[in-house]
Enzyme design. Structure first.
Site, PDB file in Angstrom:
ATOM      1  N   SER A  94      45.421  28.789  -5.194  1.00  0.00           N
ATOM      2  CA  SER A  94      44.008  29.072  -4.228  1.00  0.00           C
ATOM      3  C   SER A  94      45.090  29.197  -2.882  1.00  0.00           C
ATOM      4  O   SER A  94      43.916  29.935  -2.354  1.00  0.00           O
ATOM      5  CB  SER A  94      44.428  27.249  -3.128  1.00  0.00           C
ATOM      6  OG  SER A  94      45.557  26.706  -2.452  1.00  0.00           O
ATOM      7  N   ASP A 120      43.628  23.028   6.019  1.00  0.00           N
ATOM      8  CA  ASP A 120      43.281  22.016   5.798  1.00  0.00           C
ATOM      9  C   ASP A 120      44.468  21.391   5.924  1.00  0.00           C
ATOM     10  O   ASP A 120      44.199  20.021   4.812  1.00  0.00           O
ATOM     11  CB  ASP A 120      41.963  22.121   5.153  1.00  0.00           C
ATOM     12  CG  ASP A 120      42.562  23.290   4.070  1.00  0.00           C
ATOM     13  OD1 ASP A 120      44.110  22.937   4.194  1.00  0.00           O
ATOM     14  OD2 ASP A 120      41.847  23.502   2.737  1.00  0.00           O
ATOM     15  N   HIS A 172      46.460  25.069   2.947  1.00  0.00           N
ATOM     16  CA  HIS A 172      45.992  26.336   3.684  1.00  0.00           C
ATOM     17  C   HIS A 172      45.845  26.956   4.522  1.00  0.00           C
ATOM     18  O   HIS A 172      45.745  25.368   5.730  1.00  0.00           O
ATOM     19  CB  HIS A 172      45.195  26.848   2.531  1.00  0.00           C
ATOM     20  CG  HIS A 172      44.541  26.420   1.603  1.00  0.00           C
ATOM     21  ND1 HIS A 172      43.808  24.900   1.440  1.00  0.00           N
ATOM     22  CD2 HIS A 172      44.973  26.051   0.297  1.00  0.00           C
ATOM     23  CE1 HIS A 172      43.976  24.645  -0.087  1.00  0.00           C
ATOM     24  NE2 HIS A 172      44.805  25.561  -1.006  1.00  0.00           N
TER      25      HIS A 172
END
Ligand SMILES: *[C@@H]1O[C@H](CO)[C@@H](O)[C@H](O)[C@H]1NC(C)=O
Ligand SMILES: *[C@@H]1O[C@H](CO)[C@@H](O)[C@H](O)[C@H]1NC(C)=O
Ligand SMILES: *[C@@H]1O[C@H](CO)[C@@H](O)[C@H](O)[C@H]1NC(C)=O
Ligand SMILES: *[C@@H]1O[C@H](CO)[C@@H](O)[C@H](O)[C@H]1NC(C)=O
Ligand SMILES: *[C@@H]1O[C@H](CO)[C@@H](O)[C@H](O)[C@H]1NC(C)=O
Length: 379
Positions: A40, A345, A348
């Site tokens: 991610s 969040d 990240h």
């Protein structure tokens, strides 16, 4: 007098030629494409296309709508592509609106290097681990050349054959291999014990890309895992300094130490490759531990989330609306100003942090060898 002038002009012409030859030998690289692999930290739309889209408020700062990224805006890979004047990378798995003429992104959120023995619904880890990303890449390389021959729009949307050897290959993966062990209740010793196997598989993968013609490699090491709210929240008993959990960071540093060794070995086995190892760990840790000095606030507190010590609730992650305790329904929203936060969040980074990190690594200050991004095609 005239003869001397001639001679000087001749010498100057010579010097000019020498300068041109020298600079073209070690000149800036002209990467026509980027192929990216990882998790991610650099997913630009794969998990959103294949499983569930990243919900709003992801994307609010830059794209003004969710854009397949887990961030309020752009990721390091976006700033990297932009610095070469290339478009932001389309995710290989995204069948809507993708343009692969300047590369493709095989990274998916939740990816590990080693395939996991749990499904995405059980553990959250992506089934598209690095071995699968390699198969997708290899398939992409073969099929794009076949389809490109059909001409028309295909010629415009798919990369040229020579781009595969001229491209920059970028990597940011490993973090999830470390968290996967903790999720199985492994001790730090047990997690460390499997790191060599993880890196053996990483090396096999890099050799696979080399076998497919890849020559320029830009490899990020893994970040300070112990500074991320999702780890701090899950293991609250682990002692924290500057808000970071030391054992997790020790594991990340151990992984990076072994990664650096693996890269040194790869240089021997891949003589035509230029491999740059980039110490993203140090950059991220420096930023988090000196947040205020660099114009940020709240080193480890998430911008988008709900409640708790780190504004992170695993049951109501950024963008989710959940019933948290029987009656109370909450939505995990963005903070007022993401541009002064580092963590987006709980897992990240914000666009502002990603931009800062990119600015630190682009000139080679954190690279081994000390190669800047624009010189990353030279061994
Ligand atoms: C695809 O991207 C390339 C490079 O940015 C651009 O030149 C081309 O026009 C794009 N093609 C389409 C159909 O959008
Ligand atoms: C998955 O299970 C196989 C067979 O037991 C084992 O060899 C492999 O190491 C496991 N993978 C991970 C990531 O734990
Ligand atoms: C790990 O430990 C927690 C807490 O004791 C437990 O709830 C969970 O089921 C364990 N996970 C595994 C995979 O054993
Ligand atoms: C659960 O609900 C009660 C009563 O509405 C509230 O006071 C409490 O803060 C809630 N807990 C969480 C974790 O939101
Ligand atoms: C690289 O860039 C960073 C951030 O702009 C700067 O602090 C650093 O001094 C630069 N290093 C070199 C070697 O130019």
């Amino acid at each position: 007098m005239e003869a001397v002038g001639e001679k000087w002009r001749e010498i100057v012409r010579w010097l000019g030629i020498v300068v041109v030859i020298c600079t073209s030998a070690r000149g800036e690289c002209d990467f026509p494409a980027i192929f990216n692999f990882g998790d991610s930290n650099s997913d630009t739309g794969a998990i959103s296309a294949a499983f569930a889209p990243a919900p709003p408020p992801n994307g609010i700062t830059f794209f003004h709508a969710p854009a397949g990224r887990f961030s309020d805006g752009r990721l390091i890979i976006d700033f990297l592509a932009k610095s070469f004047g290339l478009p932001y990378l389309s995710a290989y798995l995204d069948s809507v609106g993708s343009n692969f003429s300047s590369g493709a992104n095989f990274a998916t959120a939740g990816s590990t290097i080693r395939p996991q023995n749990t499904s995405i619904s059980q553990s959250g880890y992506s089934p598209i681990s690095l071995d699968v990303q390699f198969m997708q890449f290899s398939n992409f390389k073969t099929r794009t050349q076949l389809i490109r021959q059909q001409g028309g729009v295909f010629k415009e949307l798919l990369p040229k054959k020579k781009h595969f050897s001229q491209a920059l290959y970028t990597f940011d993966v490993g973090q999830n291999d470390l968290t996967a062990g903790y999720k199985l209740n492994f001790t730090t010793q047990q997690v460390k014990a499997y790191v060599p196997d993880v890196l053996a598989q990483f090396s096999e993968f890099i050799k696979g890309v080399y076998g497919e013609g890849g020559r320029s490699f830009w490899i990020h090491n893994t970040g300070p895992l112990g500074c991320l709210p999702y780890m701090l929240d899950r293991y609250p008993m682990i002692a924290a300094r500057i808000g970071c959990a030391k054992p997790f960071n020790e594991v990340a540093k151990y992984f990076n130490h072994k990664l650096k060794e693996a890269v040194a070995q790869l240089r021997k086995e891949m003589p035509e490759a230029a491999i740059t190892y980039v110490d993203v760990y140090t950059v991220k840790y420096t930023l988090i531990s000196n947040a205020q000095k660099y114009g940020f606030e709240d080193g480890v507190i998430a911008c988008c989330g709900h409640g708790g010590k780190y504004n992170f609730n695993n049951k109501a992650r950024c963008g989710a609306t959940k019933r948290v305790n029987g009656t109370e329904v909450v939505t995990a929203k963005s903070c007022k100003d993401p541009s002064v936060r580092i963590i987006w969040d709980g897992i990240h980074y914000t666009e502002a942090a990603n931009k800062w990190i990119f600015q630190q690594i682009v000139n080679g200050s954190f690279s081994d060898p000390a190669t800047s991004l624009k010189m990353a095609c030279h061994g």
